[in-house]
Design a protein around this motif. Structure first.
Motif: not given
Length: 489
Positions: A341-342, A344-346, A348-349, A399
């Protein structure tokens, strides 16, 4: 008896009035679907062509509620047009989408994209389907103001938008909030359009404003002249303009002008950009405005030299946005993203770690994401006139795969719909609320499928933060000024 007869006659005339609303849109989309389904057997991909043509009708059936903000129509149909353009391209190419360089993955991308739009529409229907319809007083509240004052507000909004844009480029880490604030011009223009359409007053002022928007749109690097055509069309839908033969002619003329300008820009943009920047790889304009306008004017005088057939094909292939998604699918199948899930993580960050609080936060680059997910040189895409972003649908697919990506799309739709619902329930004139949602829709998806996942999420959250403050503090000041000028106590 005579009074009853007159009442019946008035009711019949009212019932016979056809207006630009969801009912008319659904009917038009159904006619479009039937026409293309009849043509579909002659297309290289009959099922994809016919199925894609039927999607607008399905989308309008899903979101077609009386109080649904009309900017949602733009948000969905603009992206559908980018998808279906690929099916039209296959007809002109005379070969299946699966016969392209990325093979069957392009067909997968086509269907996944259409399914994603349906997921978005379902989220909009779930959150916004039960919005209360406006009363007559709420619907007509903007009509108490005067056309000259609305024009003044529009030009003040232009000045504010320019200031916000300059600040966004100058102050590091604050580009998104200033970009959201810069949508004040969209809100002011949309409000002016709906005023003219619902009252019939101020037509000359609106025509002058539209001309200004088109001219200003051609002065930049990206030529945003198309935006005003979108604002006016959605405003006509929000105002439920009476649909007559004259309206049909005007709508067709509007479309012809838009396509002509788009074709002209497509024919000159590569040389124009190199002329104003002095380079193929830069977007920094170095040529003064008068020289830029002289250059475009000279090219316009020689518009007869344009190769319309070739230019039309280039415009179509540039507008279609499925092949890059197909390329991402192929790469993902061969080399799956190692970090779960890179994207989505990026994203959201990017949203929850604002740069002014986290100055060391890594910069997210669309070019870097393009290289990583599409395994291609982004500069080749730039030279071909194609955006370097793989798009938020493709990032979501990497993702979550399919059908998991539909859950991600539904989540994006929920976020957008909740923000829209907030603004549509504020104590503001109905058309002003429609205008704010138009600003949100264009801020988040003005480029359609090309917008990246971090940008669509970040733009949505930032628009909510900025415009919730503007709706509470700035807009009431502007409304009081308009009321005072109109002599409304």
């Amino acid at each position: 008896m005579r009074d009853q007869t007159m009442t019946t006659a008035v009711a019949m005339r009212t019932a016979a009035t056809v207006r630009l609303d969801f009912e008319l849109l659904q009917r038009g989309c159904l006619y479009l679907a039937i026409f293309n389904v009849v043509f579909a057997p002659f297309a290289p991909d009959p099922l994809a062509y016919g199925g894609g043509a039927f999607v607008p009708f399905l989308l309008m059936r899903i979101i077609g509620r009386p109080a649904m903000p009309k900017a949602i129509v733009f948000f969905l149909l603009w992206q559908w047009a980018q998808i279906f353009a690929r099916a039209i391209q296959s007809v002109l190419d005379g070969e299946s989408m699966g016969a392209s360089i990325d093979g069957a993955d392009v067909l997968y991308a086509y269907w996944y994209s259409l399914a994603s739009l349906i997921a978005l529409a379902l989220a909009f229907r779930l959150v916004l389907g039960n919005l209360r319809s406006p009363t007559s007083a709420e619907y007509q509240a903007h009509e108490r103001w005067r056309p000259p004052d609305l024009v003044t507000v529009y030009f003040a909004a232009i000045a504010a938008s320019v200031v916000f844009t300059i600040l966004g480029r100058s102050v590091g880490g604050l580009d998104q909030p200033f970009q959201a604030a810069a949508q004040v011009k969209v809100v002011a223009l949309f409000l002016l359009c709906t005023y003219v359409f619902t009252t019939g007053r101020g037509r000359g002022a609106l025509i002058a404003v539209i001309a200004v928007e088109i001219l200003v749109g051609f002065t930049g690097f990206l030529a945003d002249f198309r935006a005003v055509f979108i604002y006016v069309a959605v405003a006509a839908l929000a105002a439920r303009v009476k649909w007559t033969g004259a309206t049909t002619v005007a709508a067709l003329a509007w479309l012809v002008v838009l396509l002509t300008l788009a074709l002209f820009w497509t024919s000159v943009k590569f040389e124009y950009r190199e002329y104003v920047t002095g380079s193929e790889d830069s977007q920094a304009i170095k040529v003064p405005l008068d020289q830029r306008m002289a250059y475009l004017g000279d090219r316009m005088l020689n518009i007869g030299d344009t190769k319309w057939g070739e230019t039309s094909y280039v415009l179509l292939t540039r507008f279609a946005y499925v092949d890059i998604f197909g390329q991402v699918i192929g790469v993902d199948r061969g080399t799956h993203e190692p970090i779960m899930a890179r994207q989505w993580k990026d994203a959201l960050a990017h949203v929850f770690q604002p740069r002014f609080l986290f100055p060391n936060k890594p910069v997210l680059s669309d070019s870097d994401v393009f290289v990583r997910l599409a395994r291609s040189d982004p500069m080749e895409q730039i030279r071909a006139g194609t955006s370097i972003s793989v798009g938020y649908m493709a990032e979501n697919y990497v993702d979550l795969g399919f059908p998991g990506m539909l859950g991600g799309m539904f989540g994006i739709g929920l976020l957008l719909a909740l923000v829209v619902r907030y603004f549509m329930t504020r104590p503001l004139p109905w058309m002003l609320k429609e205008a704010i949602v138009m600003g949100l829709a264009f801020n988040t998806a003005g480029t359609g499928m090309e917008v990246s996942l971090p940008k669509i999420l970040g733009a949505t959250v930032m628009f909510f933060l900025v415009w919730s403050l503007m709706a509470k503090f700035a807009l009431p000041i502007a409304m009081r000024w308009l009321d005072r000028r109109a002599g409304v106590s």
